[in-house]
Every structure is written in structure tokens, then in C-alpha cells.
Design a protein around this motif. Sequence first.
Motif, PDB file in Angstrom:
ATOM      1  N   GLY A 187       0.812  -1.218   0.000  1.00 38.50           N
ATOM      2  CA  GLY A 187       0.000   0.000   0.000  1.00 38.50           C
ATOM      3  C   GLY A 187       0.846   1.269   0.000  1.00 38.50           C
ATOM      4  N   GLN A 188       2.045   1.185   0.568  1.00 41.87           N
ATOM      5  CA  GLN A 188       2.932   2.344   0.587  1.00 41.87           C
ATOM      6  C   GLN A 188       3.395   2.689  -0.825  1.00 41.87           C
ATOM      7  N   GLU A 192       1.838   1.856  -3.547  1.00 43.42           N
ATOM      8  CA  GLU A 192       0.674   2.328  -4.299  1.00 43.42           C
ATOM      9  C   GLU A 192       0.356   3.784  -3.975  1.00 43.42           C
ATOM     10  N   ALA A 193       0.495   4.140  -2.698  1.00 43.38           N
ATOM     11  CA  ALA A 193       0.211   5.523  -2.315  1.00 43.38           C
ATOM     12  C   ALA A 193       1.176   6.467  -3.032  1.00 43.38           C
ATOM     13  N   GLY A 194       2.429   6.081  -3.099  1.00 43.61           N
ATOM     14  CA  GLY A 194       3.411   6.901  -3.810  1.00 43.61           C
ATOM     15  C   GLY A 194       3.107   6.982  -5.295  1.00 43.61           C
ATOM     16  N   GLU A 195       2.794   5.826  -5.870  1.00 48.62           N
ATOM     17  CA  GLU A 195       2.470   5.807  -7.302  1.00 48.62           C
ATOM     18  C   GLU A 195       1.224   6.626  -7.592  1.00 48.62           C
ATOM     19  N   ALA A 196       0.240   6.524  -6.692  1.00 48.23           N
ATOM     20  CA  ALA A 196      -1.004   7.258  -6.914  1.00 48.23           C
ATOM     21  C   ALA A 196      -0.778   8.769  -6.890  1.00 48.23           C
ATOM     22  N   LEU A 197       0.252   9.196  -6.149  1.00 47.32           N
ATOM     23  CA  LEU A 197       0.565  10.639  -6.140  1.00 47.32           C
ATOM     24  C   LEU A 197       1.223  11.067  -7.443  1.00 47.32           C
ATOM     25  N   GLY A 198       1.699  10.095  -8.201  1.00 49.57           N
ATOM     26  CA  GLY A 198       2.372  10.417  -9.457  1.00 49.57           C
ATOM     27  C   GLY A 198       3.880  10.285  -9.385  1.00 49.57           C
ATOM     28  N   MET A 199       4.349   9.563  -8.366  1.00 48.45           N
ATOM     29  CA  MET A 199       5.803   9.381  -8.255  1.00 48.45           C
ATOM     30  C   MET A 199       6.293   8.363  -9.272  1.00 48.45           C
ATOM     31  N   LEU A 200       7.526   8.559  -9.716  1.00 53.88           N
ATOM     32  CA  LEU A 200       8.201   7.566 -10.544  1.00 53.88           C
ATOM     33  C   LEU A 200       8.653   6.428  -9.625  1.00 53.88           C
ATOM     34  N   PRO A 201       8.884   5.237 -10.188  1.00 53.78           N
ATOM     35  CA  PRO A 201       9.326   4.120  -9.343  1.00 53.78           C
ATOM     36  C   PRO A 201      10.562   4.463  -8.503  1.00 53.78           C
ATOM     37  N   ARG A 210      11.874   7.907  -1.634  1.00 45.66           N
ATOM     38  CA  ARG A 210      11.142   8.740  -0.682  1.00 45.66           C
ATOM     39  C   ARG A 210      10.263   7.931   0.267  1.00 45.66           C
ATOM     40  N   VAL A 211       9.765   6.791  -0.204  1.00 48.95           N
ATOM     41  CA  VAL A 211       8.759   6.073   0.578  1.00 48.95           C
ATOM     42  C   VAL A 211       9.285   4.750   1.132  1.00 48.95           C
TER      43      VAL A 211
END
Lengths: 220, 265
Positions: A119-120, A122-131, A137-138
Motif C-alpha cells: 500500500g505504501q 501504491e500511495a506513492g504511485e497514486a501521487l504520481g511518483m516515478l518508481p 522517498r517512501v
Amino acid sequence: MYQWDFGLVWTYRWLLLDGFAVTVGFTVAIVVLGLVAGLLAALGKLSPLRPVAWLASAYIEVFRCTPLLVQLVWFYYALPILSGIEMSAISAGILALSLYGGSFYAEIIRGGIVSIDKGQTEAGEALGMLPSQVMRRVVLPQALKRMVPPLMNQSIIQFKNTSLVSVLAVPDLLYQGQVAAHDSYRPLELYTVIAIIYFLALFPLTLLVKRGETRLAVTD
Amino acid sequence: MAIESTMTEPKIEVAALRKRFGDLEVLKDINLTVEAGGVVALIGPSGSGKSTLLRCMNLLVAPDGGRVRVGADSFDFGNSGQLPPAKTLARFRANTGMVFQHFNLFPHMSVLANVMEGPLTVRRMPKAQAEPLARSLLVKVGLADKADAYPNKLSGGQKQRVAIARALAMEPEVMLFDEATSALDPELVGEVLQVMRALAAEGMTMVIVTHEIAFAREVADRVVFMRDGVVVEEGPARAVIDTPREEATRAFLSHFHRRGEAVPG
Ligand SMILES: Nc1ncnc2c1ncn2[C@@H]1O[C@H](COP(=O)(O)OP(=O)(O)O)[C@@H](O)[C@H]1O
Ligand SMILES: [Mg+2]
């Protein structure tokens, strides 16, 4: 009855101190380089690119499943013949120990990364972060906390493993102790003192690891 | 004319969307549109594919086929199921806010840092600009005083409101909610629904997966009922909930005590 004479050891104090400094310097180098190798191998093994993941696995398994002493000797004697690159005992020692340590660090780091809840990510990806941003960061900051105690454990083992470089005549603590032992005909005293020096250097570190593990159990 | 046409164009368009996990066909030819400013509630039994549909809308899950458009960003998956490159994906997701059932706050960051994370890392906003933005969003969700707290010190309702603020900080065109209140103690549900209600009133385009039927009836314009990967029934919220046409919808809704009745109007 053997007559202990530790007084003689004192004559070799500077030699032993020199050796200890080399051991510590060696440990710092192989821990830092090993962590770099371990991080790269861990990320490689997690990579969606098949060849990268395969290469990382191959590295990890080769170095985990062969004896360190064999690796040391191989890097010093065999690699120069195969590659044509001359290597000093110190370079060969640092290379072998770093890669050996890296293979164990890699599994610790990979384990830490995959232990972080999906989920962590996914939360980062959902914000629009690159892998890479998600990782930096996460995931890694959280994984690092869990990885520190086992990484320190492995580093303690690495500290002791440096004693193997004495077979390549690198003047570490053990090597200098051997020199002193031959010189003085007092091997029992010298090896006892050497063991005590290793113990005194490492025991506080194990306490630190234990404290870290306890703290982790509380906050996690 | 041009302005007219962009105003009437739906904000979200999902067409012929298909997704399978192994042998399981989770989404079978889903078609869905959401008008700008519209609120669609997605309801249906567990396992019917609601979460998967929502995740396909921001491409957290790669569809096997079909088309997804949010605002100006459109992807046609044809039959390939190939995800676009990471950069394109990231840009697409930055434009859709997502709120998860289990909050997924970043535990190693303070509340304020959680909300600033998107603007700082993704939008490359200077901190001097991200911080007031984050603080204003925390005011909006009623948590200005928790800015310096860490997530583990918050109640579930507070966590979810922070998660909403975090998603809003990206200033997305649409917000997707996946059972945002399902993990909450009953007494904490209201505070989160209140924030969502306010967001809807401001004109945010929203897709809400929810089991709060009364809330769906009150806040959503349209309700979509899904079962086994297909849209069984769709229509104006009150019509679908009060007078469902399909037997399956009726059966599903009968599991809920008709709390909807309590809402006036
Ligand atoms: N990543 C996945 N891998 C395999 N199966 C999945 C995955 N995600 C969801 N599913 C399956 O897809 C079906 C639909 O799931 P989901 O979209 O979560 O339904 P809902 O949100 O309506 O409960 C379920 O049977 C679920 O087990
Ligand atoms: Mg779901």
C-alpha cells in the motif's frame, strides 16, 4: 604447568595497535563498499528486467555459497592471471570481502524492501511518483529502519572476517599478532590478547544492535 | 462552440475496459463516463471488481484492453495490456487523486510532510509554496492542529482526512475513493464523509466505491451497481437505490438497512 607472561605482550603494543588500525580501516572500507554492492544487487534482484534480476541473483548466490577464504585466495592469485590485472593483497582483500559482504547485505536489503506494505508503494504511485522516487522517498526510508540491526550484525561478522586477509600477508591485527608470536615465542599470550581486542571492539556493537532491535519491536 | 464542446465532454471516460487476473475475468467490457463535477458511487458485492475498476482508472492496474481517459490524458490499451512508460504513467496518476481503504499514509513523515510530499517530489514545488498549500488543505479537512503529529498518533478518521488532503495537494482533476470509510470505527465515519461531501459540493469530479448506501444516495449524482465484473445497473442515485430495476440490485440493496430513508429529500 604453563607460565603465562603477559608482560611480554606490552612490548608489541605498537605493532598490535598498527594491526588494529588496519583491521578497522579494512572493515570500514568493506562495509561501505559492501553496502553499495548489496544495495545494487538488491535493487537488481527486484528489477522487472529479467536479465538484471538474473545477474543480481547469480552474484548473490555465487558469493554466498563459496567460502570466503577461497574467494580471497582466488581474487589474489587467480584473477590477475585471468584478467591480466595485477592486484595488491589489500585490493584483492577489499574486493573479495566487499563482494562477499555485499551478497549477504543484498538479501537483508531486499528483505527489508519487500517487507514494506504494498500500500505504501501504491500511495506513492497514486501521487504520481516515478518508481525511483517511490523507492527513495517512501520505501527505503522505512525499510532502512528495519534493516539496520541485521546490517549491523552482518558488519560485525565482516569485522571478524577481515582476519582472513592475514593469509595474504595484509598487516592486520591477526597478522601482526602472528608476527609478534613468532618473534616472542609467546603465541598463547598473543592470541589471547588478540581475541580480547576483537571482543572489546565488537561486544559494545552487539549491545547496540540489541538495543536497536528492542526499540524496533516497540515502535513497529 | 469549442468551449461548449469541452464543457460537455465527460471528465472521465472508460470504454470497453477488460481485466483478468489469471483465469479470473475481473472486469468484462466496462463502460462508464463521469461528467465534470459529477459524483459517481460504485456499489456492489465484495469481489465484483470495484477496486480493480478504480485502479484501472488511474492505471495502478494495467487493463488488458479498452480505453481510459481522464481529462486530456487518454490511453488506448487495444488488446496489448501494455502499460505506457513510467514517466507517462506518473504524469497521468498525478492528475487523479486516490484515497485508499487503509489510508496508506507515510508513517515516517509528519502529517504536514505527508501532504507536502506530492507537491515537493512530483510537482517540484518549492517548499515555501508547498507548505502554505499543505497547511490550507489541513485546515480544509479540519486538522490544522495536527500538522506536526505523526500518523501513528492519529485516529482512523483523522488518518483518512490527512490522506484526502495529501491527494488534494496534487490538485488533481478527479478524486477516486476506494472504500474510504470501511476500515473506520462507526463513530469516525461521519467526519470523513463530511469532508467528501464538502468536496463534492465544491464541484470535484469523484468516483466513490462505498458501502455507505445512504451517503451514496445523498451525495452521488449517479450510482453504478456492479456484480461479477459487469455493470448490472446504472442511473440517477435515488432512482437506482430507491427503485432498482434489476433483481440483482434489489437483492444487494436489501442487505442494507435502509438508512437512506433517514435522509430528508
Ligand atoms: N492483484 C490481484 N491478483 C489476483 N486477483 C485479484 C487481484 N486483485 C483483485 N483480484 C481479484 O479480483 C476480483 C475483484 O476484486 P476487487 O476489484 O478487489 O473487488 P471489489 O473491490 O469489488 O471487492 C476478486 O476476486 C479478487 O480476488
Ligand atoms: Mg474493493
